[in-house]
Motif scaffolding. Structure first.
Motif, short mmCIF file in Angstrom:
data_model
loop_
_atom_site.label_atom_id
_atom_site.label_comp_id
_atom_site.label_asym_id
_atom_site.label_seq_id
_atom_site.Cartn_x
_atom_site.Cartn_y
_atom_site.Cartn_z
N GLN A 1 0.83 -1.20 0.00
CA GLN A 1 0.00 0.00 0.00
C GLN A 1 0.86 1.26 0.00
OE1 GLN A 1 -2.54 -0.98 3.42
NE2 GLN A 1 -4.27 -0.60 2.07
N GLY A 2 1.89 1.27 0.81
CA GLY A 2 2.75 2.43 0.92
C GLY A 2 3.59 2.68 -0.32
N LYS A 3 3.84 1.64 -1.08
CA LYS A 3 4.69 1.75 -2.28
C LYS A 3 3.92 1.41 -3.54
CE LYS A 3 8.88 0.41 0.18
NZ LYS A 3 10.04 -0.48 0.18
N TRP A 4 2.61 1.63 -3.55
CA TRP A 4 1.78 1.18 -4.66
C TRP A 4 2.27 1.70 -6.00
CZ3 TRP A 4 -0.82 -2.74 -5.93
CH2 TRP A 4 -1.62 -2.73 -7.07
N LYS A 5 2.67 2.95 -6.07
CA LYS A 5 3.13 3.50 -7.35
C LYS A 5 4.33 2.72 -7.88
CE LYS A 5 0.23 6.92 -7.65
NZ LYS A 5 -0.89 6.82 -8.54
N GLN A 6 5.20 2.26 -6.98
CA GLN A 6 6.37 1.50 -7.41
C GLN A 6 6.02 0.06 -7.78
OE1 GLN A 6 6.23 3.43 -4.67
NE2 GLN A 6 8.06 4.68 -4.54
N VAL A 7 5.10 -0.56 -7.05
CA VAL A 7 4.78 -1.97 -7.30
C VAL A 7 3.68 -2.16 -8.34
CG1 VAL A 7 5.59 -2.72 -5.05
CG2 VAL A 7 3.17 -2.20 -5.36
N ALA A 8 3.01 -1.09 -8.71
CA ALA A 8 1.94 -1.20 -9.71
C ALA A 8 2.48 -1.75 -11.04
CB ALA A 8 1.25 0.14 -9.92
N GLY A 9 3.71 -1.40 -11.38
CA GLY A 9 4.31 -1.94 -12.61
C GLY A 9 4.47 -3.44 -12.55
N SER A 10 4.85 -3.94 -11.38
CA SER A 10 4.96 -5.38 -11.20
C SER A 10 3.59 -6.05 -11.32
CB SER A 10 5.59 -5.68 -9.84
OG SER A 10 5.55 -7.06 -9.58
N ASP B 1 -1.75 -13.59 -3.32
CA ASP B 1 -0.82 -14.14 -2.32
C ASP B 1 0.48 -14.59 -2.98
OD1 ASP B 1 -2.52 -13.75 -0.16
OD2 ASP B 1 -3.31 -15.80 -0.20
N ASP B 2 0.37 -15.28 -4.12
CA ASP B 2 1.57 -15.74 -4.83
C ASP B 2 2.41 -14.57 -5.31
OD1 ASP B 2 0.70 -18.33 -4.43
OD2 ASP B 2 0.06 -18.66 -6.51
N TRP B 3 1.75 -13.55 -5.87
CA TRP B 3 2.46 -12.37 -6.35
C TRP B 3 3.15 -11.65 -5.19
CZ3 TRP B 3 0.87 -7.13 -5.44
CH2 TRP B 3 1.59 -6.19 -6.15
N LEU B 4 2.46 -11.54 -4.08
CA LEU B 4 3.01 -10.88 -2.91
C LEU B 4 4.25 -11.62 -2.39
CD1 LEU B 4 2.49 -8.52 -0.97
CD2 LEU B 4 1.10 -10.06 0.40
N ALA B 5 4.19 -12.94 -2.40
CA ALA B 5 5.32 -13.74 -1.91
C ALA B 5 6.55 -13.55 -2.81
CB ALA B 5 4.93 -15.21 -1.86
N ARG B 6 6.34 -13.29 -4.09
CA ARG B 6 7.47 -13.12 -5.01
C ARG B 6 8.04 -11.71 -5.00
NH1 ARG B 6 3.86 -15.82 -8.35
NH2 ARG B 6 3.52 -13.94 -9.57
N ASN B 7 7.34 -10.78 -4.38
CA ASN B 7 7.80 -9.37 -4.40
C ASN B 7 8.29 -8.90 -3.06
OD1 ASN B 7 7.28 -8.15 -7.12
ND2 ASN B 7 5.37 -9.20 -6.76
N THR C 1 -5.48 -2.20 -16.75
CA THR C 1 -5.03 -0.95 -17.37
C THR C 1 -4.39 -0.05 -16.32
OG1 THR C 1 -7.10 0.22 -16.95
CG2 THR C 1 -6.96 -1.08 -19.01
N ASN C 2 -3.69 0.96 -16.81
CA ASN C 2 -3.10 1.95 -15.89
C ASN C 2 -4.18 2.63 -15.07
OD1 ASN C 2 -0.43 1.50 -16.64
ND2 ASN C 2 -0.52 2.98 -18.29
N ASP C 3 -5.31 2.94 -15.69
CA ASP C 3 -6.41 3.57 -14.95
C ASP C 3 -6.92 2.66 -13.84
OD1 ASP C 3 -6.31 5.89 -16.44
OD2 ASP C 3 -7.95 5.32 -17.78
N GLU C 4 -7.05 1.38 -14.14
CA GLU C 4 -7.52 0.44 -13.11
C GLU C 4 -6.50 0.34 -11.97
OE1 GLU C 4 -10.30 -2.61 -15.65
OE2 GLU C 4 -8.13 -2.86 -15.76
N LEU C 5 -5.22 0.31 -12.31
CA LEU C 5 -4.20 0.26 -11.28
C LEU C 5 -4.24 1.51 -10.42
CD1 LEU C 5 -1.36 -1.32 -13.38
CD2 LEU C 5 -2.54 -2.41 -11.47
N ASP C 6 -4.50 2.67 -11.03
CA ASP C 6 -4.65 3.90 -10.26
C ASP C 6 -5.85 3.82 -9.33
OD1 ASP C 6 -2.40 4.99 -11.45
OD2 ASP C 6 -3.55 6.22 -12.87
N GLN C 7 -6.95 3.25 -9.82
CA GLN C 7 -8.16 3.10 -9.00
C GLN C 7 -7.93 2.14 -7.84
OE1 GLN C 7 -11.16 1.78 -11.74
NE2 GLN C 7 -11.22 3.73 -12.83
N ILE C 8 -7.17 1.09 -8.07
CA ILE C 8 -6.87 0.11 -7.02
C ILE C 8 -6.11 0.77 -5.89
CG2 ILE C 8 -5.52 -1.97 -6.49
CD1 ILE C 8 -6.30 -2.88 -9.43
N ASP C 9 -5.13 1.58 -6.23
CA ASP C 9 -4.38 2.41 -5.28
C ASP C 9 -3.94 1.65 -4.03
OD1 ASP C 9 -3.17 4.82 -4.55
OD2 ASP C 9 -4.92 5.42 -3.37
#
Length: 65
Positions: free
Chosen positions: A7-16, A59-65, A25-33
């Protein structure tokens, strides 16, 4: 990384997240925030998967990041 960090680094991890789930989409990722429930909901909507599957993928994505 735990979800508070995401949550604190969403802008950085949104690319991942976009790399992982290319249909988002980028808009959806912005909405997810950095909101896990919104991310899971968008995955269900975009990929036509069940809630449990969306949770597992996050959960799987989180474990890899």
């Amino acid at each position: 990384m735990n979800w508070d960090q995401v949550q604190g680094k969403w802008k950085q991890v949104a690319g991942s997240a976009q790399t992982e789930w290319g249909k988002l989409t980028n808009d959806e990722l912005d909405q997810i925030d950095g909101d896990r429930a919104r991310l899971e909901g968008k995955l269900q909507e975009r990929y036509g998967i069940a809630k449990e599957e969306a949770e597992r993928q996050v959960d799987d994505w989180l474990a890899r990041n």
